[in-house]
Write a protein that holds these residues in place. Structure first.
Motif: not given
Length: 394
Positions: A6-11, A131-144
Motif C-alpha cells: 500500500x502506498x499510503x496508510x488506509x489505501x 530509506x527515502x524510497x521505502x518511506x515515500x512509497x508508504x507515507x509520501x515524499x515529504x516524510x521520505x
C-alpha cells in the motif's frame, strides 16, 4: 496485499507497483542527507584539530576498520590471542565490505582503509535513497525526505562515514525491503543475499523477504488462480539466505567445526545471544554505582526510546516486513551478550525506527521541520566528533 504494497496508510495495494523514485524525486532527500553528513564531518575535523588527532585515521584505520582492511589485504586467517586465552579471529567479519575495498583499491591505488571510506560514502548515499524510497512509497515524499535526514542525524550517524559495514548493510537492507514492498521478488532475494554477506544481522532481511513472500503466496492462493500461481516469491525466498549460508558454511569448513564453526568464532570474541541478561546486568551495575549513575539512566532512557519508537511503528501500521526486519535488528542488538558499547552502532540499520518522527515532521511547516532536524543534526555532529575522539565504536 495490505501490509506489503500500500502506498499510503488506509489505501489498498496497487496491482502494478509504481516505479522506483528517480534521482529527481529523491534529490531533496539526498541533498538533506549529504548536508547532515557534511556537518558531521566538519564537526569531526574541528574537534580533531583541537585534540591533535587525524580525522582520516579515526574514520578509516581504527577499531573494526583495521580488521576489514587486513582482510582486504591478506584474506582470512589472521587472529589475535588475548592474555585471557580468548581468540579474536577475523573470520568474525563477513566478506562483502573487504571484497569491495579490494575492488576499489586496485584501480585507484588507494589504501584499503581509504577505499573503505569510498565504499561507505557511496553506500550511505544509496542507503539514504533506499530509506527515502521505502518511506515515500508508504507515507509520501515529504516524510521520505525527513526520514533520510533523520537517519543521517542520529547521534552515531558518524559511523555512516566510517570504513565500517553499517552503511553498506543498510543500503542493501533498505532496497531489499523496497523490492519486497513492490513485489520484485528476485531482486529482493538477491539484495538479501548481499546483506547476508555483509553482517550477521542479514538474517533480519532474509526473514523479512520470507514473511513478505509467504503473504504474497497466501494472497495468490486466496485469489483462486489455479495453474497460474506466481512462483517468483518462492525464487526470492530461495535466493535470500544464500549469502549468509555460503559464508557460514565456508567458515565451518575452514575451522573444521561444520555449521557451528561461526558460532565458535563469535564466542571467541565474547559475542552470543542471551536474551539481554548480560546487558541488563551491565545497566544494573551502572545504576548501582554513584559514579556511573548518569550513564545508567541514559542507557535505560535509550532502550525505552527504541522500544517506544518501535511501538509507534506498530501503531502507525508500518508494513509487516518493516516491522519484522526492524524487530529482529533491535532484538539482536539489545539481546547480544557482548560489546555493550557497540549497541548504538548495531541499531543504526534499524531505520524504520525513524519513520514515526519523520511522518510527524512531514506534517510541520518546512521551516519548522528544517529547524528541528538542523538542531538534532548539530547535536549529533558534536556528539559524533566527541565519541570518535574518545571511546569510539568498538
Amino acid at each position: 496485499m495490505k501490509d506489503l504494497g500500500s502506498s499510503r496508510a488506509g489505501r489498498p495495494a496497487r496491482h502494478t507497483p509504481p516505479p522506483a523514485p528517480g534521482l529527481r524525486r529523491a534529490a531533496p532527500a539526498l541533498a538533506a542527507f549529504v548536508a547532515v553528513r557534511l556537518l558531521g564531518l566538519v564537526a569531526l575535523a574541528v574537534w580533531s584539530a583541537r585534540a591533535g588527532s587525524s580525522p582520516h585515521t579515526l574514520l578509516s584505520a581504527r577499531w573494526d576498520s583495521l580488521w576489514y582492511a587486513r582482510i582486504a589485504a591478506e584474506g582470512y586467517g589472521y587472529e589475535v590471542v588475548l592474555p585471557s586465552g580468548a581468540v579474536h579471529s577475523n573470520l568474525a567479519f563477513f566478506p562483502l565490505l573487504p571484497w569491495l575495498e579490494r575492488l576499489v583499491a586496485a584501480p585507484t591505488g588507494l589504501s584499503y582503509g581509504s577505499a573503505g571510506l569510498v565504499v561507505s560514502a557511496v553506500a550511505a548515499l544509496a542507503a539514504a535513497w533506499g530509506i527515502f524510497a521505502v518511506t515515500d512509497l508508504r507515507y509520501g515524499r515529504r516524510a521520505g525526505v525527513c526520514a533520510a535526514a533523520a537517519w543521517a542525524a542520529l547521534p552515531v550517524g558518524i559511523v555512516q562515514s566510517m570504513a565500517y559495514s553499517e552503511a553498506l548493510f543498510t543500503a542493501l537492507a533498505a532496497w531489499a525491503l523496497y523490492a519486497v514492498l513492490r513485489e520484485r521478488w528476485v531482486l529482493a532475494g538477491l539484495l538479501a543475499a548481499g546483506a547476508g554477506l555483509t553482517r550477521p544481522v542479514g538474517a533480519a532481511v532474509v526473514a523479512a523477504v520470507w514473511v513478505g513472500a509467504v503473504l504474497a503466496l497466501r494472497k495468490d492462493g486466496d485469489g483462486g488462480g489455479r495453474g497460474r500461481r506466481d512462483r517468483r516469491p518462492v525464487a526470492g525466498m530461495l535466493l535470500a539466505p544464500l549469502g549468509a549460508a555460503a559464508y557460514v558454511l565456508w567458515v565451518g569448513a575452514h575451522t573444521g567445526r561444520g555449521p557451528l564453526g561461526y558460532l565458535d568464532v563469535q564466542a571467541g570474541w565474547g559475542n552470543g545471544f542471551d536474551g539481554g541478561l548480560a546487558f541488563a546486568r551491565f545497566v544494573g551495575d551502572k545504576l548501582a554505582s554513584p559514579t556511573s549513575l548518569a550513564a545508567g539512566i541514559g542507557l535505560v532512557a535509550g532502550v525505552l526510546l527504541v522500544l517506544w519508537l518501535y511501538a509507534l511503528g506498530v501503531r502507525q501500521r508500518q508494513p509487516v516486513v518493516l516491522l519484522v526486519y526492524c524487530g529482529i535488528v533491535v532484538a539482536l542488538a539489545l539481546c547480544a551478550s557482548g560489546y555493550f558499547g557497540s549497541k548504538p552502532r548495531l541499531l543504526l540499520p534499524a531505520f524504520p525506527l525513524v519513520l514515526p518522527p519523520a511522518v510527524a515532521l512531514a506534517r510541520w511547516r518546512t521551516g519548522r521541520a528544517a529547524a528541528a532536524l538542523g538542531a538534532v543534526a548539530l547535536i549529533g555532529a558534536v556528539y559524533g566528533a566527541f565519541w570518535l575522539n574518545g571511546s569510539g565504536p568498538p
